[in-house]
Design a protein around this motif. Structure first.
Motif, PDB file in Angstrom:
ATOM      1  N   THR A 400       0.732  -1.173  -0.015  1.00  0.00           N
ATOM      2  CA  THR A 400       0.122   0.000  -0.084  1.00  0.00           C
ATOM      3  C   THR A 400       0.718   1.469   0.001  1.00  0.00           C
ATOM      4  O   THR A 400       1.918   1.228   0.643  1.00  0.00           O
ATOM      5  CB  THR A 400      -0.866  -0.032   1.330  1.00  0.00           C
ATOM      6  N   ALA A 401       0.282   2.325  -0.681  1.00  0.00           N
ATOM      7  CA  ALA A 401       1.004   3.582  -0.941  1.00  0.00           C
ATOM      8  C   ALA A 401       0.370   4.498   0.308  1.00  0.00           C
ATOM      9  O   ALA A 401      -0.771   4.915   0.124  1.00  0.00           O
ATOM     10  CB  ALA A 401       0.983   4.284  -1.919  1.00  0.00           C
ATOM     11  N   THR A 402       1.175   5.209   1.023  1.00  0.00           N
ATOM     12  CA  THR A 402       0.610   6.212   2.143  1.00  0.00           C
ATOM     13  C   THR A 402       1.078   7.479   1.947  1.00  0.00           C
ATOM     14  O   THR A 402       2.318   7.695   1.320  1.00  0.00           O
ATOM     15  CB  THR A 402       0.786   5.587   3.677  1.00  0.00           C
ATOM     16  N   GLY A 403       0.554   8.512   2.524  1.00  0.00           N
ATOM     17  CA  GLY A 403       1.107   9.875   2.384  1.00  0.00           C
ATOM     18  C   GLY A 403       1.061  10.607   1.078  1.00  0.00           C
ATOM     19  O   GLY A 403       1.842  11.237   0.807  1.00  0.00           O
ATOM     20  N   ILE A 404       0.020  10.171   0.341  1.00  0.00           N
ATOM     21  CA  ILE A 404      -0.169  10.260  -1.024  1.00  0.00           C
ATOM     22  C   ILE A 404      -1.099  11.609  -1.375  1.00  0.00           C
ATOM     23  O   ILE A 404      -1.383  11.965  -2.547  1.00  0.00           O
ATOM     24  CB  ILE A 404      -0.809   9.258  -1.914  1.00  0.00           C
ATOM     25  N   LEU A 412       5.585   3.484   0.352  1.00  0.00           N
ATOM     26  CA  LEU A 412       5.260   2.005   0.173  1.00  0.00           C
ATOM     27  C   LEU A 412       5.482   1.038   1.351  1.00  0.00           C
ATOM     28  O   LEU A 412       6.438   0.995   1.736  1.00  0.00           O
ATOM     29  CB  LEU A 412       5.947   1.436  -1.127  1.00  0.00           C
ATOM     30  N   ARG A 413       4.277   0.771   2.017  1.00  0.00           N
ATOM     31  CA  ARG A 413       4.414  -0.026   3.320  1.00  0.00           C
ATOM     32  C   ARG A 413       4.374  -1.548   2.696  1.00  0.00           C
ATOM     33  O   ARG A 413       3.808  -2.006   2.004  1.00  0.00           O
ATOM     34  CB  ARG A 413       3.005   0.262   3.881  1.00  0.00           C
ATOM     35  N   LEU A 414       5.643  -2.207   3.273  1.00  0.00           N
ATOM     36  CA  LEU A 414       5.827  -3.445   3.025  1.00  0.00           C
ATOM     37  C   LEU A 414       5.600  -4.645   3.915  1.00  0.00           C
ATOM     38  O   LEU A 414       5.580  -4.141   5.135  1.00  0.00           O
ATOM     39  CB  LEU A 414       7.556  -3.346   2.615  1.00  0.00           C
ATOM     40  N   PRO A 415       5.703  -5.735   3.726  1.00  0.00           N
ATOM     41  CA  PRO A 415       5.472  -6.798   4.617  1.00  0.00           C
ATOM     42  C   PRO A 415       6.664  -6.819   5.667  1.00  0.00           C
ATOM     43  O   PRO A 415       7.722  -6.404   5.401  1.00  0.00           O
ATOM     44  CB  PRO A 415       5.527  -8.107   3.829  1.00  0.00           C
ATOM     45  N   PRO A 416       6.290  -7.097   6.996  1.00  0.00           N
ATOM     46  CA  PRO A 416       7.496  -6.915   7.966  1.00  0.00           C
ATOM     47  C   PRO A 416       8.746  -7.828   7.518  1.00  0.00           C
ATOM     48  O   PRO A 416       8.680  -8.952   7.031  1.00  0.00           O
ATOM     49  CB  PRO A 416       6.912  -7.467   9.227  1.00  0.00           C
ATOM     50  N   GLY A 417      10.034  -7.237   7.656  1.00  0.00           N
ATOM     51  CA  GLY A 417      11.068  -8.100   7.436  1.00  0.00           C
ATOM     52  C   GLY A 417      11.399  -7.991   5.941  1.00  0.00           C
ATOM     53  O   GLY A 417      12.626  -8.631   5.783  1.00  0.00           O
ATOM     54  N   GLN A 429      19.112  -3.931  -9.492  1.00  0.00           N
ATOM     55  CA  GLN A 429      18.279  -3.781 -10.528  1.00  0.00           C
ATOM     56  C   GLN A 429      18.624  -2.221 -11.203  1.00  0.00           C
ATOM     57  O   GLN A 429      17.930  -1.985 -12.270  1.00  0.00           O
ATOM     58  CB  GLN A 429      16.891  -4.104 -10.526  1.00  0.00           C
ATOM     59  N   GLY A 430      19.507  -1.676 -10.632  1.00  0.00           N
ATOM     60  CA  GLY A 430      19.958  -0.407 -11.094  1.00  0.00           C
ATOM     61  C   GLY A 430      18.916   0.746 -10.812  1.00  0.00           C
ATOM     62  O   GLY A 430      18.498   1.938 -11.534  1.00  0.00           O
ATOM     63  N   LEU A 431      18.001   0.557  -9.609  1.00  0.00           N
ATOM     64  CA  LEU A 431      16.952   1.248  -9.113  1.00  0.00           C
ATOM     65  C   LEU A 431      17.197   2.151  -8.194  1.00  0.00           C
ATOM     66  O   LEU A 431      17.530   1.546  -6.883  1.00  0.00           O
ATOM     67  CB  LEU A 431      15.810   0.640  -9.308  1.00  0.00           C
ATOM     68  N   ALA A 432      17.416   3.509  -7.842  1.00  0.00           N
ATOM     69  CA  ALA A 432      17.904   4.019  -6.644  1.00  0.00           C
ATOM     70  C   ALA A 432      16.653   4.715  -5.963  1.00  0.00           C
ATOM     71  O   ALA A 432      15.515   5.032  -6.411  1.00  0.00           O
ATOM     72  CB  ALA A 432      18.502   5.360  -7.038  1.00  0.00           C
ATOM     73  N   LEU A 433      16.606   4.184  -4.712  1.00  0.00           N
ATOM     74  CA  LEU A 433      15.562   4.558  -3.752  1.00  0.00           C
ATOM     75  C   LEU A 433      15.944   4.418  -2.272  1.00  0.00           C
ATOM     76  O   LEU A 433      16.910   3.845  -2.158  1.00  0.00           O
ATOM     77  CB  LEU A 433      14.124   3.491  -4.035  1.00  0.00           C
ATOM     78  N   ASP A 434      15.181   4.989  -1.607  1.00  0.00           N
ATOM     79  CA  ASP A 434      15.514   5.105  -0.166  1.00  0.00           C
ATOM     80  C   ASP A 434      14.603   4.191   0.633  1.00  0.00           C
ATOM     81  O   ASP A 434      13.240   4.085   0.474  1.00  0.00           O
ATOM     82  CB  ASP A 434      15.274   6.458   0.376  1.00  0.00           C
ATOM     83  N   GLY A 435      14.942   3.315   1.583  1.00  0.00           N
ATOM     84  CA  GLY A 435      14.361   2.416   2.781  1.00  0.00           C
ATOM     85  C   GLY A 435      13.774   3.682   3.808  1.00  0.00           C
ATOM     86  O   GLY A 435      14.307   4.710   4.167  1.00  0.00           O
ATOM     87  N   LEU A 436      12.671   3.347   4.337  1.00  0.00           N
ATOM     88  CA  LEU A 436      11.896   4.156   5.464  1.00  0.00           C
ATOM     89  C   LEU A 436      12.928   4.303   6.513  1.00  0.00           C
ATOM     90  O   LEU A 436      13.163   5.379   7.228  1.00  0.00           O
ATOM     91  CB  LEU A 436      10.673   3.489   5.446  1.00  0.00           C
ATOM     92  N   GLY A 451       9.286  -0.286   4.905  1.00  0.00           N
ATOM     93  CA  GLY A 451       8.710   0.628   3.775  1.00  0.00           C
ATOM     94  C   GLY A 451       9.926   1.355   2.838  1.00  0.00           C
ATOM     95  O   GLY A 451      10.940   1.323   3.250  1.00  0.00           O
ATOM     96  N   VAL A 452       9.464   1.548   1.675  1.00  0.00           N
ATOM     97  CA  VAL A 452      10.462   2.469   1.010  1.00  0.00           C
ATOM     98  C   VAL A 452       9.814   3.802   0.550  1.00  0.00           C
ATOM     99  O   VAL A 452       8.445   3.995   0.286  1.00  0.00           O
ATOM    100  CB  VAL A 452      10.785   1.592  -0.308  1.00  0.00           C
ATOM    101  N   VAL A 453      10.648   4.725   0.511  1.00  0.00           N
ATOM    102  CA  VAL A 453       9.997   6.230   0.138  1.00  0.00           C
ATOM    103  C   VAL A 453      10.418   6.212  -1.422  1.00  0.00           C
ATOM    104  O   VAL A 453      11.666   6.274  -1.829  1.00  0.00           O
ATOM    105  CB  VAL A 453      10.835   7.168   1.058  1.00  0.00           C
TER     106      VAL A 453
END
Length: 487
Positions: A400-404, A412-417, A429-436, A451-453
């Motif tokens: 799920t996406a929150t704060g939108i 993006l809220r991810l399953p625990p762990g 995969q060459g994709l830059a993103l930040d972990g929550l 999650g990831v931002v």
């Protein structure tokens, strides 16, 4: 553990030998066996693996053990998981070949193929033509005195334009005399806490309350001045303002009340009133980071907190999100008693913003070009947000996406762990993103979960669809969500 044979039509249509002997836990042994099968070519790129439940039954292992092994191999790039198509051997499976380099040449990581990091507007949409028109008119009409020693507050043309705009668009109560122009939010923090003279030279002292999740860079500026930061918990109503009552030494609090960064959501109305009451009672200050207040999509815009008490709230903003971080202009709307202290901290002219840029922005605002640009980008970013949400609903409904409702990013809220695995898979995969978790204060008591931002404003328009595809491919599949602790 003995060798095992997998007999599953979902795998390759024939038997597959997996060597499950050797030291280590069952999870580690299975990971090693699958990795060897891919490396040796017995599992070819594109081969679909059975659901983890089926493989667990074939091997006599716990389902969570197989699910964890799949998730780890996805993170390492050996496998790829996508909603609706199961888990397959990655097309580019296997580690990159080592390249010999001279010891004197530093090894630098390759630039990502797709960038979904937060904090940057779409650079291709910078309004070059309109900005150039404002620059020409501003320079042609500027008085000669504008190019000599000036006012450390900033050019009066810009402070007047900002005063009118912030009053109209953000509900700020301000006059030009209360505005000090700076080069951005970080510069404003340095002036308030450290000044150009170094730690402790700014007008603010003592411990500072901060939200449990925020930019580590900003906390570092405050702590570099010698001030301790105190983490305030977060929930669906924003920062837990009531926790300030337990911190008698705190005399300032840094908040993102319009759109909490990075978790999203405005500060609840009751808490907005409560924090102003706290500041009045304590003789304290509220630092309001209004970093993306113009970009609200589904609700009425949330006005500036500063409007509730201009003598207790410092309103801080910039054009980094609305125009470009390359335009190094920000502003501070200060209580009257802070103006002289901030100007003293600002020091000599080397810390002042370029006058031609100030004059250009003033004309850009007064001509209406700024409003038109913000409206255009608000529509574009809303469309991008909707594309992201639709892709998740169709291909990864368990995420799920929150704060939108506002801003330029989503969580993006991810399953625990699974956060660390997703971040690792994205890197491969060459994709830059930040972990929550990267934004969590070290002293935060209650984590916000995995999650990831995702900065959906960052990629160029032509690459946005491919960036979403790459993102979906890095998310954990639904059938790999752990059901309980592994044996």
């Amino acid at each position: 553990m003995p060798d095992s044979w997998v007999n599953s039509a979902q795998l390759t249509g024939s038997d597959l030998h997996l060597d499950l002997s050797g030291p280590g836990s069952r999870r580690a042994v299975l990971i090693r066996a699958l990795r060897d099968a891919v490396r040796e070519g017995r599992l070819a790129p594109g081969t679909r693996l059975p659901p983890y439940r089926s493989l667990a039954a074939d091997l006599g292992l716990a389902r969570n053990t197989v699910a964890d092994a799949y998730a780890e191999l996805v993170a390492e790039g050996w496998l790829a998981a996508r909603q609706g198509s199961g888990t397959r051997v990655a097309e580019r499976a296997g580690p990159p070949r080592a390249v010999r380099r001279s010891a004197s040449v530093p090894i630098r990581p390759a630039a990502p193929t797709y960038d979904l990091r937060q904090g940057t507007p779409e650079t291709a949409s910078f309004p070059r033509t309109a900005w150039l028109a404002s620059a020409r008119r501003a320079l042609n009409t500027a008085p000669d005195a504008a190019f000599g020693p000036g006012d450390p507050r900033g050019r009066i043309e810009l402070r007047r334009a900002l005063s009118d705009y912030l009053t109209r668009a953000r509900g700020v109560r301000v006059t030009p005399e209360r505005i000090v122009v700076c080069s951005g939010f970080a510069h404003a923090l340095r002036l308030l806490f450290g000044g150009t003279q170094g730690a402790g030279a700014g007008p603010l002292r003592g411990p500072v309350g901060v939200e449990a999740y925020g930019l580590p860079f900003h906390r570092g500026i405050i702590e570099g001045s010698g001030a301790r930061t105190v983490a305030l918990g977060l929930d669906e109503g924003g920062a837990r303002i009531e926790q300030l009552a337990d911190e008698p030494l705190v005399r300032a609090v840094l908040l993102t009340p319009a759109h909490q960064f990075p978790t999203g959501g405005p500060l609840a109305a009751a808490r907005r009133a409560a924090v102003v009451d706290w500041a009045r009672t304590r003789g304290a200050l509220i630092l309001e980071d209004d970093y993306d207040g113009e970009f609200r999509y589904d609700r009425v815009p949330v006005g500036a907190l500063q409007g509730l008490d201009p003598e207790r709230v410092v309103h801080l903003g910039s054009v980094s999100k609305s125009l470009s971080p390359a335009v190094r202009i920000g502003w501070m709307v200060l209580p009257a008693h802070l103006v002289d202290g901030v100007l003293a901290a600002k020091g000599e002219r080397e810390a002042w913003v370029s006058v031609p840029d100030q004059l250009t922005l003033a004309d850009f605002i007064e001509s209406g070009r700024y409003d038109r640009h913000v409206r255009r980008m608000r529509q574009r970013y809303r469309h991008r947000r909707d594309r992201l949400v639709s892709a998740l609903a169709e291909r990864a409904p368990h995420v799920t996406a929150t704060g939108i409702a506002a801003g330029l990013h989503a969580v993006l809220r991810l399953p625990p762990g699974t956060e660390a695995s997703v971040v690792k898979a994205a890197t491969w995969q060459g994709l830059a993103l930040d972990g929550l978790s990267a934004f969590r204060h070290p002293a935060a008591v209650v984590p916000a979960g995995d999650g990831v931002v995702i900065g959906y404003s960052t990629p160029p328009e032509h690459a946005y669809g491919a960036a979403i595809d790459a993102l979906i491919g890095c998310l954990p599949p639904f059938d790999a969500v752990p059901e309980g602790p592994s044996p």
